[in-house]
Design a protein around this motif. Structure first.
Motif, PDB file in Angstrom:
ATOM      1  N   ASP A 128      33.394  35.019  26.839  1.00  0.00           N
ATOM      2  CA  ASP A 128      32.181  34.136  26.911  1.00  0.00           C
ATOM      3  C   ASP A 128      32.667  32.864  27.561  1.00  0.00           C
ATOM      4  N   GLU A 129      33.911  32.189  27.074  1.00  0.00           N
ATOM      5  CA  GLU A 129      34.351  31.013  27.230  1.00  0.00           C
ATOM      6  C   GLU A 129      34.662  30.977  28.852  1.00  0.00           C
ATOM      7  N   LEU A 130      35.418  32.233  29.306  1.00  0.00           N
ATOM      8  CA  LEU A 130      35.831  31.994  30.565  1.00  0.00           C
ATOM      9  C   LEU A 130      34.367  32.074  31.571  1.00  0.00           C
ATOM     10  N   HIS A 131      33.312  32.857  31.073  1.00  0.00           N
ATOM     11  CA  HIS A 131      31.950  33.157  31.996  1.00  0.00           C
ATOM     12  C   HIS A 131      31.313  31.743  31.973  1.00  0.00           C
ATOM     13  N   ALA A 132      31.677  30.647  31.024  1.00  0.00           N
ATOM     14  CA  ALA A 132      31.063  29.510  31.182  1.00  0.00           C
ATOM     15  C   ALA A 132      31.796  28.540  32.144  1.00  0.00           C
ATOM     16  N   LEU A 133      32.670  28.911  32.483  1.00  0.00           N
ATOM     17  CA  LEU A 133      33.555  27.917  33.557  1.00  0.00           C
ATOM     18  C   LEU A 133      32.592  28.070  35.009  1.00  0.00           C
ATOM     19  N   PRO A 134      32.648  26.971  35.881  1.00  0.00           N
ATOM     20  CA  PRO A 134      31.862  26.839  37.046  1.00  0.00           C
ATOM     21  C   PRO A 134      32.204  27.853  37.924  1.00  0.00           C
ATOM     22  N   GLU A 135      31.331  28.528  38.556  1.00  0.00           N
ATOM     23  CA  GLU A 135      31.221  29.729  39.363  1.00  0.00           C
ATOM     24  C   GLU A 135      31.424  29.631  40.666  1.00  0.00           C
ATOM     25  N   VAL A 136      32.289  30.245  41.361  1.00  0.00           N
ATOM     26  CA  VAL A 136      32.643  30.220  42.701  1.00  0.00           C
ATOM     27  C   VAL A 136      32.388  31.812  43.130  1.00  0.00           C
ATOM     28  N   SER A 137      32.184  31.769  44.500  1.00  0.00           N
ATOM     29  CA  SER A 137      31.562  33.185  44.974  1.00  0.00           C
ATOM     30  C   SER A 137      32.381  33.320  46.161  1.00  0.00           C
ATOM     31  N   GLN A 138      32.684  34.659  46.661  1.00  0.00           N
ATOM     32  CA  GLN A 138      33.123  34.719  48.034  1.00  0.00           C
ATOM     33  C   GLN A 138      32.885  36.406  48.442  1.00  0.00           C
ATOM     34  N   SER A 149      40.653  48.725  55.033  1.00  0.00           N
ATOM     35  CA  SER A 149      40.039  47.615  54.487  1.00  0.00           C
ATOM     36  C   SER A 149      38.518  47.735  53.988  1.00  0.00           C
ATOM     37  N   ALA A 150      38.273  46.676  53.120  1.00  0.00           N
ATOM     38  CA  ALA A 150      36.732  46.955  52.738  1.00  0.00           C
ATOM     39  C   ALA A 150      36.363  45.461  52.339  1.00  0.00           C
ATOM     40  N   ILE A 151      35.109  45.132  52.882  1.00  0.00           N
ATOM     41  CA  ILE A 151      34.505  43.873  52.457  1.00  0.00           C
ATOM     42  C   ILE A 151      33.668  43.909  51.280  1.00  0.00           C
ATOM     43  N   GLY A 152      34.111  43.045  50.469  1.00  0.00           N
ATOM     44  CA  GLY A 152      33.417  42.950  48.972  1.00  0.00           C
ATOM     45  C   GLY A 152      32.958  41.504  48.629  1.00  0.00           C
ATOM     46  N   SER A 153      32.118  41.326  47.645  1.00  0.00           N
ATOM     47  CA  SER A 153      31.637  40.360  47.159  1.00  0.00           C
ATOM     48  C   SER A 153      32.046  40.092  45.663  1.00  0.00           C
ATOM     49  N   TRP A 154      32.930  39.095  45.435  1.00  0.00           N
ATOM     50  CA  TRP A 154      33.180  38.346  44.093  1.00  0.00           C
ATOM     51  C   TRP A 154      32.796  37.251  43.536  1.00  0.00           C
ATOM     52  N   GLN A 155      32.532  37.255  42.374  1.00  0.00           N
ATOM     53  CA  GLN A 155      32.108  35.790  41.804  1.00  0.00           C
ATOM     54  C   GLN A 155      33.157  35.577  40.311  1.00  0.00           C
ATOM     55  N   GLY A 156      33.424  34.552  40.290  1.00  0.00           N
ATOM     56  CA  GLY A 156      34.414  34.026  38.909  1.00  0.00           C
ATOM     57  C   GLY A 156      34.604  32.605  38.935  1.00  0.00           C
ATOM     58  N   ALA A 157      35.737  32.234  38.408  1.00  0.00           N
ATOM     59  CA  ALA A 157      36.078  30.713  38.567  1.00  0.00           C
ATOM     60  C   ALA A 157      37.360  30.699  39.238  1.00  0.00           C
ATOM     61  N   LEU A 159      40.716  29.947  40.106  1.00  0.00           N
ATOM     62  CA  LEU A 159      42.295  30.024  39.224  1.00  0.00           C
ATOM     63  C   LEU A 159      42.955  28.735  39.216  1.00  0.00           C
ATOM     64  N   GLY A 160      42.897  27.878  40.606  1.00  0.00           N
ATOM     65  CA  GLY A 160      43.650  26.706  40.618  1.00  0.00           C
ATOM     66  C   GLY A 160      42.686  25.609  39.484  1.00  0.00           C
ATOM     67  N   ASP A 161      41.666  25.782  39.634  1.00  0.00           N
ATOM     68  CA  ASP A 161      40.784  24.740  38.617  1.00  0.00           C
ATOM     69  C   ASP A 161      41.221  25.116  37.099  1.00  0.00           C
ATOM     70  N   PHE A 162      41.181  26.393  36.991  1.00  0.00           N
ATOM     71  CA  PHE A 162      41.767  26.934  35.531  1.00  0.00           C
ATOM     72  C   PHE A 162      43.022  26.353  35.128  1.00  0.00           C
ATOM     73  N   LEU A 163      43.976  26.524  36.146  1.00  0.00           N
ATOM     74  CA  LEU A 163      45.469  26.413  35.551  1.00  0.00           C
ATOM     75  C   LEU A 163      45.285  24.703  35.475  1.00  0.00           C
ATOM     76  N   LYS A 164      44.796  23.895  36.122  1.00  0.00           N
ATOM     77  CA  LYS A 164      44.629  22.374  35.936  1.00  0.00           C
ATOM     78  C   LYS A 164      44.124  22.141  34.492  1.00  0.00           C
ATOM     79  N   ARG A 165      42.951  22.838  34.251  1.00  0.00           N
ATOM     80  CA  ARG A 165      42.241  22.884  33.046  1.00  0.00           C
ATOM     81  C   ARG A 165      43.024  22.846  31.662  1.00  0.00           C
ATOM     82  N   ILE A 166      44.173  23.956  31.846  1.00  0.00           N
ATOM     83  CA  ILE A 166      44.871  24.158  30.691  1.00  0.00           C
ATOM     84  C   ILE A 166      46.162  23.417  30.702  1.00  0.00           C
TER      85      ILE A 166
END
Lengths: 257, 206
Positions: A128-138, A149-157, A159-166
């Motif tokens: 839940d805490e991770l899901h609350a992080l600002p979302e990015v999408s690609q 190869s395959a083209i996909g759609s991924w959403q999450g936070a 990692l660079g911002d998370f590393l700075k946050r911790i």
């Protein structure tokens, strides 16, 4: 086959089970011997590297050299090409060294992301805490080392911002990931901080399905598929290279695109 | 001009392939065989067509091994290839030996070759078919290296990948460039064995 850091409660047989379609023999150290191709004969005849182990040594040294070369080629700012939704491959194949019904089943209520190494805040994270992080999408291309190869759609936070946050020491060399089934992966810090490197919680705007790594995968469109770990349970910021599941068997360590 | 100098000039005139051509030729032969053998094994991991290459003629035993060979031999192929192409232009050898290629001569020489009437008296002079094939295989070499780079680095070299029609299409380009080189090798090696003095010239120079 070397398996690093088995985690309690995980079926060891499942780990040892091979990707049969990739590895003809369980004896990986033999993969050079008996290579009967004309090329091998031509190359080995008259060379002092006729013995398979030293040939493997030479090839591994060149592979390390290629890690360095790829590190130099890697741009911290150059983005992987992105695609419109219409370009998404449906379905993106499941791919692992085990079959889909053997994929880890993770209980989101008890799952925690463990954080360790050169970071200020080592508090474990709930989903839940991770899901609350600002979302990015690609929407990017996943390239498998096998060639497809395959083209996909991924959403999450990010990692660079998370590393700075911790409070991670971003001058450290590596980030190491450990996964629920025992898979592991070490990446270079430059890639960890790349703007498109993502802690992924969703696929195609829906909760990440089990096949794609629930509850969290690390999505790096700048690296081959085997460098994109699924079912991640722990990450460590470190100056020590812990290797990885496939890398220890001979896949190139950097695996950059 | 001294006697020695005249002798040296005459000596040089009888040399069909200078040392740099012979050295780069055989290094290239080795590198290309390793690239093709390991490339076949890589292909088998995710075939583009309804066939795979038998493991007995592929190099590396499994995908990981083949990739180690492929990305090691690539340096040999590329560095050696750059030396060859640079010297080919700088010494004027390409211009002297390979140009011009006239379609009419190609047709006439191809007919002569197929009826075994083509003369091989002067190995220092390439017939029109040879000119066409040697030029073609050099171009195939350029295409296979560039398409290979575009598959290896579709993010860092994405402009190059786009030039080859995107990642997936570039794999086909890379495959067909390989097929062209293998086709060339079949003809090239057969003819070298049919005309052994041409093989001697590539080893000893004359």
């Amino acid at each position: 086959m070397r398996i690093r850091k088995l985690i309690p409660g995980v079926d060891a047989n499942l780990l040892v089970k091979d990707a049969a379609k990739l590895m003809p023999d369980p004896v990986r150290r033999n993969f050079l011997r008996g290579a009967a191709s004309l090329g091998a004969l031509a190359f080995l005849t008259g060379c002092d590297i006729i013995d398979g182990d030293s040939a493997e040594d030479v090839l591994r040294k060149v592979s390390s050299f290629n890690d360095g070369a790829q590190g130099l080629l890697f741009s911290r700012t150059k983005l992987a090409p992105t695609f419109p939704e219409s370009a998404i491959t449906r379905p993106v194949p499941f791919n692992a060294y085990y079959s889909e019904d053997e994929a880890p089943v993770v209980d989101p209520a008890t799952w925690r992301l463990a954080v360790s190494g050169l970071v200020d805040n080592k508090k474990p994270w709930t989903l839940d805490e991770l899901h609350a992080l600002p979302e990015v999408s690609q929407i990017t291309r996943h390239v498998c080392v096998e060639g497809w190869s395959a083209i996909g759609s991924w959403q999450g936070a990010s990692l660079g911002d998370f590393l700075k946050r911790i409070g991670a020491d971003t001058r450290a060399k590596y980030v190491w990931f450990r996964c629920a089934e025992g898979y592991s992966n070490t990446i270079d810090m430059a890639t960890a901080l790349h703007p498109q490197t993502q802690m992924t919680f969703k696929y195609d705007n829906k909760l990440l399905p089990r096949a794609y790594g629930f509850p969290m995968k690390i999505r790096m469109p700048t690296k081959l598929g085997y460098k994109n770990p699924k079912y991640v349970v722990a990450m460590e910021v470190t100056n020590k290279d812990h290797g990885g599941y496939w890398e220890n068997q001979g896949y190139n360590w950097f695996g950059g695109l | 001009m001294s006697v020695q100098a005249i002798a040296a000039t005459q000596e040089q005139a009888t040399v069909i392939h200078p040392t740099w051509v012979r050295v780069t030729h055989w290094i290239n032969a080795l590198a290309i065989l390793v690239m093709i053998g390991s490339g076949w094994q890589v292909y088998d991991a995710s075939p583009l067509f309804a066939f795979t290459f038998p493991r007995s003629i592929a190099l590396g035993q499994w995908l990981g091994g083949a990739l180690l060979w492929h990305f090691a031999a690539m340096w040999v192929l590329v560095v050696n290839g750059l030396v060859y192409v640079t010297l080919g232009f700088a010494t004027g050898r390409f211009r002297r030996k390979l140009y011009p290629i006239r379609p009419r001569e190609v047709i006439a020489d191809a007919k002569a070759a197929l009826t075994f009437k083509l003369a091989h008296d002067d190995l220092s002079h390439y017939n029109a078919v040879q000119k066409l094939l040697y030029t073609g295989v050099i171009l195939a070499g350029v295409v296979i290296v560039l398409s290979g780079l575009s598959i290896w680095k579709p993010v860092q070299f994405q402009e190059l990948t786009a030039l080859f029609g995107g990642y997936d299409f570039a794999r086909y380009v890379h495959f067909f460039a390989m097929a062209a080189i293998v086709g060339f090798l079949v003809v090239h090696i057969s003819l070298a064995l049919l005309v052994p003095k041409s093989l001697r010239a590539m080893v000893a120079g004359k």
